[in-house]
Design a protein around this motif. Sequence first.
Motif, short mmCIF file in Angstrom:
data_model
loop_
_atom_site.label_atom_id
_atom_site.label_comp_id
_atom_site.label_asym_id
_atom_site.label_seq_id
_atom_site.Cartn_x
_atom_site.Cartn_y
_atom_site.Cartn_z
N SER A 6 60.59 -68.88 -78.86
CA SER A 6 59.09 -69.09 -78.24
C SER A 6 58.25 -67.83 -78.41
O SER A 6 58.59 -66.74 -78.21
CB SER A 6 59.39 -69.32 -76.89
OG SER A 6 57.79 -69.52 -76.22
N ALA A 7 57.11 -68.35 -78.99
CA ALA A 7 55.90 -67.34 -78.98
C ALA A 7 55.80 -66.73 -77.69
O ALA A 7 55.12 -65.57 -77.57
CB ALA A 7 54.86 -67.81 -79.80
N CYS A 8 56.08 -67.27 -76.86
CA CYS A 8 55.84 -66.78 -75.40
C CYS A 8 56.58 -65.69 -74.79
O CYS A 8 56.45 -65.18 -73.77
CB CYS A 8 55.78 -67.92 -74.14
SG CYS A 8 55.15 -69.48 -74.79
N THR A 9 57.64 -65.47 -75.55
CA THR A 9 58.83 -64.45 -75.28
C THR A 9 58.18 -63.08 -74.63
O THR A 9 58.56 -62.62 -73.46
CB THR A 9 59.78 -64.09 -76.38
OG1 THR A 9 60.28 -65.40 -76.80
CG2 THR A 9 60.71 -63.24 -76.01
N PRO A 10 57.14 -62.61 -75.30
CA PRO A 10 56.67 -61.21 -74.68
C PRO A 10 55.91 -61.18 -73.22
O PRO A 10 56.13 -60.46 -72.66
CB PRO A 10 56.10 -60.57 -75.87
CG PRO A 10 55.46 -61.59 -76.80
CD PRO A 10 56.63 -62.64 -76.67
N LEU A 11 55.38 -62.59 -73.38
CA LEU A 11 54.80 -62.63 -72.20
C LEU A 11 55.94 -63.06 -70.79
O LEU A 11 55.74 -62.56 -69.79
CB LEU A 11 53.74 -63.89 -72.05
CG LEU A 11 52.71 -63.59 -72.92
CD1 LEU A 11 52.67 -64.43 -74.32
CD2 LEU A 11 51.29 -63.74 -72.25
N PHE A 12 56.91 -63.74 -71.28
CA PHE A 12 58.07 -63.93 -70.42
C PHE A 12 58.77 -62.73 -69.82
O PHE A 12 58.93 -62.18 -68.72
CB PHE A 12 58.88 -64.98 -70.83
CG PHE A 12 58.68 -66.35 -70.82
CD1 PHE A 12 57.78 -67.00 -70.05
CD2 PHE A 12 59.09 -67.12 -72.04
CE1 PHE A 12 57.35 -68.48 -70.08
CE2 PHE A 12 58.86 -68.43 -72.26
CZ PHE A 12 57.81 -69.08 -71.34
N LEU A 13 58.77 -61.72 -71.01
CA LEU A 13 59.60 -60.51 -70.74
C LEU A 13 58.82 -59.58 -69.70
O LEU A 13 59.01 -58.81 -68.86
CB LEU A 13 59.71 -59.70 -72.11
CG LEU A 13 60.83 -60.42 -72.98
CD1 LEU A 13 61.04 -59.72 -74.19
CD2 LEU A 13 62.27 -60.57 -72.15
N THR A 14 57.46 -59.74 -69.85
CA THR A 14 56.39 -58.92 -69.06
C THR A 14 56.75 -59.50 -67.56
O THR A 14 56.83 -58.59 -66.71
CB THR A 14 54.73 -59.22 -69.26
OG1 THR A 14 54.83 -58.91 -70.71
CG2 THR A 14 54.04 -58.64 -68.51
#
Length: 245
Positions: free
Chosen positions: A103-111
């Motif tokens: 998912s392109a949302c991965t860095p946001l989830f990791l945040t």
Amino acid sequence: MASTEDQVVATTTNNDHLVQSDDPEHPANLIPELCRKFYNWGWVTGTGGGTSIRHGDHIFIAPSGVQKELMKSENIFVLQWPTKKYPAEERNYIRRPLKLNPSACTPLFLTAFENGAGCCIHTHSQWAVLVTLLVEREKGPDACFEISTIEQIKGIPRGKGKGMLGYYDTLSIPIIENTAFEEDLTSGLEAAMKKYPDTYAVLVRRHGIYVWGDNVAKAKTQCESLDYLFQLAVEMHKLGLPWVK
Ligand SMILES: CSCCC(=O)C(=O)COP(=O)(O)O
Ligand SMILES: [Zn+2]
């Protein structure tokens, strides 16, 4: 870094065992189950939105650009935790399904996980988008959705270890501006979390919302409560009723 055991298994089996479980509460089963619910609530239609779960030292992530309500556990990516913010470039996945991208949302989830979350939900709910439009006049770092004296506010925490908001409190959810690419929202999310250290959600103008919680149940409850409040605010606006006293 992946543990030596996981790295060794990864070279031979792609660590399929990490997403195979008979337990319905296992993240690899829970993410597809949650996404089916979220699809029916209009949160993840048209492949948009998603959810990610941290379970011990593993992060479970859905694939990108797929119909999220049709996802299966075998489609789930796994990252070792802690990990770098842009793991796709780092080949840091210890399970990577063939022919799919994370998912392109991965860095946001990791945040959110860096902030102590156990689960993060991203929705494209129209109610969330509409409230960002209703407060569009307020741009910049102070943009915020606020609502008070509505019972459902009690479903949102006051901050980590501070209990829940009360009926007479004002709920404030920061709004960040959208970007052309999902992953480019990361710095805006980080800045909003720094400015509002007690928040469990950040709205993205004309896009949706990221909501996180200490665990899956809390993230889901908070996301449901917020969606209820956004819908209520939109309906109040239509009736000419102010939603902040
Ligand atoms: C029509 S969805 C556009 C991308 C997006 O905003 C989103 O949340 C989904 O990203 P993913 O990479 O998980 O498909
Ligand atoms: Zn999105």
